[in-house]
Design an enzyme around this catalytic site. Structure first.
Site, PDB file in Angstrom:
ATOM      1  N   LYS A   5       2.507 -15.265   2.955  1.00 44.15           N
ATOM      2  CA  LYS A   5       2.708 -15.950   1.675  1.00 44.15           C
ATOM      3  C   LYS A   5       4.197 -16.241   1.575  1.00 44.15           C
ATOM      4  CE  LYS A   5       1.083 -17.573  -2.201  1.00 44.15           C
ATOM      5  NZ  LYS A   5       0.103 -18.689  -2.299  1.00 44.15           N
ATOM      6  N   ASP A  43     -12.715  -8.163   4.660  1.00 42.76           N
ATOM      7  CA  ASP A  43     -14.019  -8.092   3.972  1.00 42.76           C
ATOM      8  C   ASP A  43     -14.671  -9.469   3.945  1.00 42.76           C
ATOM      9  OD1 ASP A  43     -13.868  -5.377   3.392  1.00 42.76           O
ATOM     10  OD2 ASP A  43     -14.440  -5.639   1.293  1.00 42.76           O
ATOM     11  N   ASP A  70      -3.827 -17.957   0.883  1.00 43.28           N
ATOM     12  CA  ASP A  70      -4.853 -18.635   0.066  1.00 43.28           C
ATOM     13  C   ASP A  70      -5.608 -19.661   0.913  1.00 43.28           C
ATOM     14  OD1 ASP A  70      -2.452 -20.027   0.198  1.00 43.28           O
ATOM     15  OD2 ASP A  70      -2.523 -20.762  -1.872  1.00 43.28           O
ATOM     16  N   ASP A 118      -6.701  -6.443   4.141  1.00 49.48           N
ATOM     17  CA  ASP A 118      -7.797  -5.752   3.448  1.00 49.48           C
ATOM     18  C   ASP A 118      -8.778  -6.783   2.896  1.00 49.48           C
ATOM     19  OD1 ASP A 118      -9.214  -3.623   2.132  1.00 49.48           O
ATOM     20  OD2 ASP A 118      -8.217  -4.200   0.267  1.00 49.48           O
ATOM     21  N   TYR A 148       0.825  -1.217   0.000  1.00 45.04           N
ATOM     22  CA  TYR A 148       0.000   0.000   0.000  1.00 45.04           C
ATOM     23  C   TYR A 148       0.857   1.264   0.000  1.00 45.04           C
ATOM     24  CZ  TYR A 148      -4.815  -1.574   0.741  1.00 45.04           C
ATOM     25  OH  TYR A 148      -6.073  -2.083   0.591  1.00 45.04           O
TER      26      TYR A 148
HETATM   27  C1  IPM Z   1     -10.475  -0.519   3.821  1.00 45.82           C
HETATM   28  C2  IPM Z   1     -10.682   0.070   2.450  1.00 45.82           C
HETATM   29  C3  IPM Z   1      -9.481   0.942   2.118  1.00 45.82           C
HETATM   30  C4  IPM Z   1      -8.273   0.044   2.065  1.00 45.82           C
HETATM   31  C5  IPM Z   1      -9.624   1.783   0.830  1.00 45.82           C
HETATM   32  C6  IPM Z   1     -10.859   2.647   0.861  1.00 45.82           C
HETATM   33  C7  IPM Z   1      -8.411   2.613   0.565  1.00 45.82           C
HETATM   34  O1  IPM Z   1     -10.892  -0.933   1.513  1.00 45.82           O
HETATM   35  O2  IPM Z   1     -10.356   0.252   4.782  1.00 45.82           O
HETATM   36  O3  IPM Z   1     -10.424  -1.739   3.933  1.00 45.82           O
HETATM   37  O4  IPM Z   1      -7.993  -0.580   1.024  1.00 45.82           O
HETATM   38  O5  IPM Z   1      -7.589  -0.057   3.071  1.00 45.82           O
HETATM   39 MG    MG Z   2     -11.044  -2.862   2.355  1.00 41.23          MG
END
Ligand code: IPM
Ligand code: MG
Length: 356
Positions: A190, A250, A222, A246, A135
């Site tokens: 990884k 999710d 993975d 990240d 990042y």
């Molecule tokens: C998160 C989001 C951010 C990230 C984006 C909006 C930059 O997806 O906070 O997980 O990738 O960290």
């Molecule tokens: Mg995110």
């Protein structure tokens, strides 16, 4: 106690307003000051993270953040896109430790895309390193490929990198957090392919020597993605890098069936923190008064606990949210038969009433 309130874009302003309502109802000596961020700040001041907003965040004990982003800004040059605001805040405030709990609420078990028995009682904590990795790694950019089979062609590149101290400090955060929970850490890497994550694995293993009371295992990313949908309850604390965190956070959030319920905290070494819902700005439902404010309200509770050292107030908010769910109140995203569907502001009002 000073709080910077940064509502942002999309549903951000609506949900943050409800969290502010709840904070005010606690009658604590909280000083709150609001500033624009993201697309809203680009519109108002020509930059997603204006100097004044950054200065406010730096001076505050904590930041309560809504969400940033809208498709309409996708064509802006990268430095002006709303996402740069949250990345800039993380970097400038040194918010390296990101806590993303994935909790399956009893009343919402049916909302998961997995079978109820796989997720009932799920309580895992993803600890994502937030200021390093691909990042932020330099160099990055576009150029003519200097070598390889496509030498001379346009190419783009990013750099994945982690230093020993960066890995050490996030590993310590994870082991400490596990001590407050079920004493199990899964480090996701990884290392079979990447140098960066071989160092990650080595350093986490070394730091673990200071925490013999905590169980540690290592998992390739993975496989971790697969295990999360196969047997998520086997995890307690997951610690991983910025990019993998990240993605996995999710995935884990969705398992609970209620991404609209999940708070998050991002802390620096001084305990200063930024608190935001795990979900995004949801521009498709913005301004309709239907968004779920509970993730933001629960983020305010995390803020009280971690940065403002007000654990009783945090408990009160969390208990109030449980009570409102038990009363059968639901926003549209978590609605189910037999429940009462309410809007954003009604949900906030219900939490205030339930504070007792
Ligand atoms: C998160 C989001 C951010 C990230 C984006 C909006 C930059 O997806 O906070 O997980 O990738 O960290
Ligand atoms: Mg995110």
């Amino acid at each position: 106690m000073k709080i910077a309130i940064l509502p942002g874009d999309g549903i951000g302003p609506e949900i943050v307003a409800e969290a502010v309502k709840v904070l005010r109802a606690l009658a604590l000596p909280l000083e709150m000051e609001t500033a624009p961020v993201g697309g809203a700040a680009y519109e108002a001041a020509g930059h997603p993270l204006p100097d004044a907003t950054l200065a406010l965040a730096q001076q505050a004990d904590a930041v309560l953040f809504g969400a940033v982003g809208d498709w309409k800004y996708d064509t802006l040059p990268r430095p002006l896109r709303p996402e740069q605001a949250i990345l800039g805040l993380r970097k400038q405030l040194g918010l390296f430790a990101n806590f993303r709990p994935a909790l399956c609420y009893e009343q919402l078990t049916h909302a998961s895309s997995l079978k109820p028995e796989l997720v009932a009682g799920l309580d895992i904590l993803i600890i994502r390193e937030l200021t390093g990795d691909i990042y932020f790694g330099q160099p990055r950019g576009r150029r003519a490929a200097p070598d390889g089979p496509f030498a001379g062609a346009e190419e783009a590149f990013d750099t994945m990198r982690y230093s020993r101290p960066e890995i050490e400090r996030i590993a310590r955060v994870a082991f400490e957090a596990a001590r407050q929970r079920n004493r199990k850490v899964t480090s996701v890497d990884k290392a079979n392919v990447l140098e960066t994550f071989q160092l990650w694995k080595d350093v986490v293993t070394e730091v673990h020597r200071d925490y013999p009371d905590v169980e540690l295992d290592h998992m390739y990313v993975d496989n971790a993605a697969m295990q999360l949908v196969k047997a998520p309850k086997k995890f307690d604390v997951i610690v991983t890098g910025n990019m993998f965190g990240d993605i996995l956070s999710d995935e884990a959030a969705m398992l609970t069936g209620s991404i609209g319920m999940l708070p998050s905290a991002s802390l620096n070494e001084r305990g200063q923190g930024l608190y935001e819902p795990s979900h995004g700005s949801a521009p498709d439902i913005a301004g309709k008064g239907v968004a779920n404010p509970l993730a933001t309200i629960l983020s305010a509770a995390m803020m009280l606990r971690y940065s403002l050292k007000q654990p009783e107030a945090a408990d009160r908010i969390e208990a109030a949210v449980q009570r409102v769910l038990a009363q059968g109140l639901r926003t549209a995203d978590i609605a189910s038969p037999g429940c009462t569907v309410v809007g954003t502001a009604q949900m906030g009002d219900a939490v205030v009433r339930a504070l007792g």
